[in-house]
Scaffold this active site. Structure first.
Site, PDB file in Angstrom:
ATOM      1  N   GLY A  10     -46.874  -0.107   5.416  1.00 15.24           N
ATOM      2  CA  GLY A  10     -46.796   1.129   4.641  1.00 15.24           C
ATOM      3  C   GLY A  10     -46.906   0.822   3.149  1.00 15.24           C
ATOM      4  O   GLY A  10     -46.900  -0.339   2.732  1.00 15.24           O
ATOM      5  N   TYR A 124     -40.649  17.771   8.036  1.00 10.71           N
ATOM      6  CA  TYR A 124     -40.514  16.427   7.453  1.00 10.71           C
ATOM      7  C   TYR A 124     -39.181  16.300   6.707  1.00 10.71           C
ATOM      8  O   TYR A 124     -38.389  15.389   6.963  1.00 10.71           O
ATOM      9  CB  TYR A 124     -41.698  16.143   6.523  1.00 10.71           C
ATOM     10  CG  TYR A 124     -41.530  14.896   5.682  1.00 10.71           C
ATOM     11  CD1 TYR A 124     -41.604  13.628   6.262  1.00 10.71           C
ATOM     12  CD2 TYR A 124     -41.286  14.975   4.305  1.00 10.71           C
ATOM     13  CE1 TYR A 124     -41.442  12.478   5.485  1.00 10.71           C
ATOM     14  CE2 TYR A 124     -41.131  13.832   3.528  1.00 10.71           C
ATOM     15  CZ  TYR A 124     -41.212  12.598   4.116  1.00 10.71           C
ATOM     16  OH  TYR A 124     -41.042  11.466   3.343  1.00 10.71           O
TER      17      TYR A 124
END
Ligand SMILES: NC(=O)c1ccc[n+]([C@@H]2O[C@H](COP(=O)([O-])OP(=O)(O)OC[C@H]3O[C@@H](n4cnc5c(N)ncnc54)[C@H](OP(=O)(O)O)[C@@H]3O)[C@@H](O)[C@H]2O)c1
Length: 290
Positions: A10, A124
């Site tokens: 990431g 989210y």
């Protein structure tokens, strides 16, 4: 120090892999070597590795897709952090976990402090908030670092998108009513490593908790886009001649985003004597080539 890093590919995880390497042995994993959506697998990996520190840079970060994949978002962002906290507590290990400005609804009008009540607008943000609470409920030695508008130049990010558009479009329209702190993944990783370098067994126990940590100051996406063009090392490739302000309402998305979600990071600075530089200075350094 034996560190289990989850999310090594990431934006943040990539940088953490590099900054944590000076602290000892880093066992770095990412999907599919570890699937945070599989609780049993998460427990098995932690028990196998037996780390002294777990750094969790993995997350379900597709803000819009989360609206239609809420089960997966909750498994990764809400349940997995709780499991990591439980496993860390069993081992006496510390957990460093990251969260988001999207836990806020953006209506406060000034930078958010840690004690402001969260009120996420989408799946989210809700799943990340539940993840924070799961970690807090387990307790033990943990740090939750809430950050915002994370970018790196090696994965798709707002910065790489603006650079790409600037090579294709003479005029850009960028929203000026979303405001927060742009945060270079590299600097977040540097600070994390500095904290862990100081962290003997009791140190984190005494100072653990929830902190805001993001680039100093704030701007709109419109202001950020203009700064990206200013610090572009290859301005001669730009065809963009103007960057026009637009409204969030002009670009409908499945997930609603907070409008003003800037974070106040003074608690972190007071506690640790560290902080991130002004967001535009970090951007300049991120984009500089020799
Ligand atoms: N990006 C932002 O603007 C932002 C803002 C505020 C807070 N944060 C928080 O900061 C932290 C780091 O964000 P980031 O931008 O570095 O995220 P990122 O670039 O999207 O990286 C997340 C990593 O997690 C991995 N992952 C996804 N599903 C997984 C699974 N089931 N099991 C294991 N790993 C999985 C991803 O793999 P794939 O690439 O294969 O999916 C990716 O390598 C996260 O906690 C995020 O919520 C980010």
């Amino acid at each position: 120090m034996r560190i289990l890093l989850i999310g090594k590919y990431g934006q943040l995880g990539w940088e953490l892999h590099r900054t944590l390497a000076i602290l000892g042995e880093v066992i770095a994993l990412d999907y599919p070597e570890i699937n945070l959506a599989q609780a049993d697998e998460v427990r098995r990996v932690v028990r196998q590795v037996r780390p002294e520190v777990i750094a969790n840079a993995s997350a379900y970060t597709a803000v819009d897709r989360a609206e239609s994949e809420s089960e997966l978002a909750y498994a990764i962002n809400a349940r997995a952090p709780g499991i990591l906290a439980e496993e860390a507590a069993d081992l006496g290990a510390a957990l460093v976990h990251y969260s988001t400005d999207y836990v806020f609804d953006g209506s406060k009008g000034s930078p958010y402090v840690e004690t402001d009540p969260p009120n996420p607008l989408g799946v989210y943000g809700r799943s990340k908030l539940e993840g924070e609470r799961a970690v807090e409920q387990v307790g033990g030695k943990y740090l939750i670092l809430r950050t915002s508008w994370v970018y790196s130049l090696r994965r798709d990010s707002f910065v790489t998108k603006v650079l790409q558009w600037s090579r294709q479009q003479t005029s850009l329209r960028v929203v000026d009513d979303q405001v927060s702190n742009p945060t270079w993944a590299r600097m977040l990783a540097e600070v994390t490593a500095q904290l862990l370098a100081k962290a003997d067994k009791d140190w984190l126990g005494e100072r653990g908790g929830l902190y805001h940590l993001a680039g100093d100051g704030f701007t709109s996406r419109w202001g950020w886009a203009q700064a990206i063009l200013r610090h572009d090392a290859h301005k001669e490739e730009q065809v963009t001649r103007q960057v026009l302000p637009a409204s969030t309402l002009d670009f409908p998305t499945p997930a609603q985003r907070p409008l003003f979600s800037a974070l106040d990071c003074q608690k972190f600075a007071r506690t640790f004597g560290l902080g991130l530089p002004p967001w535009e200075e970090a951007l300049r350094l991120a984009m500089e080539v020799s």
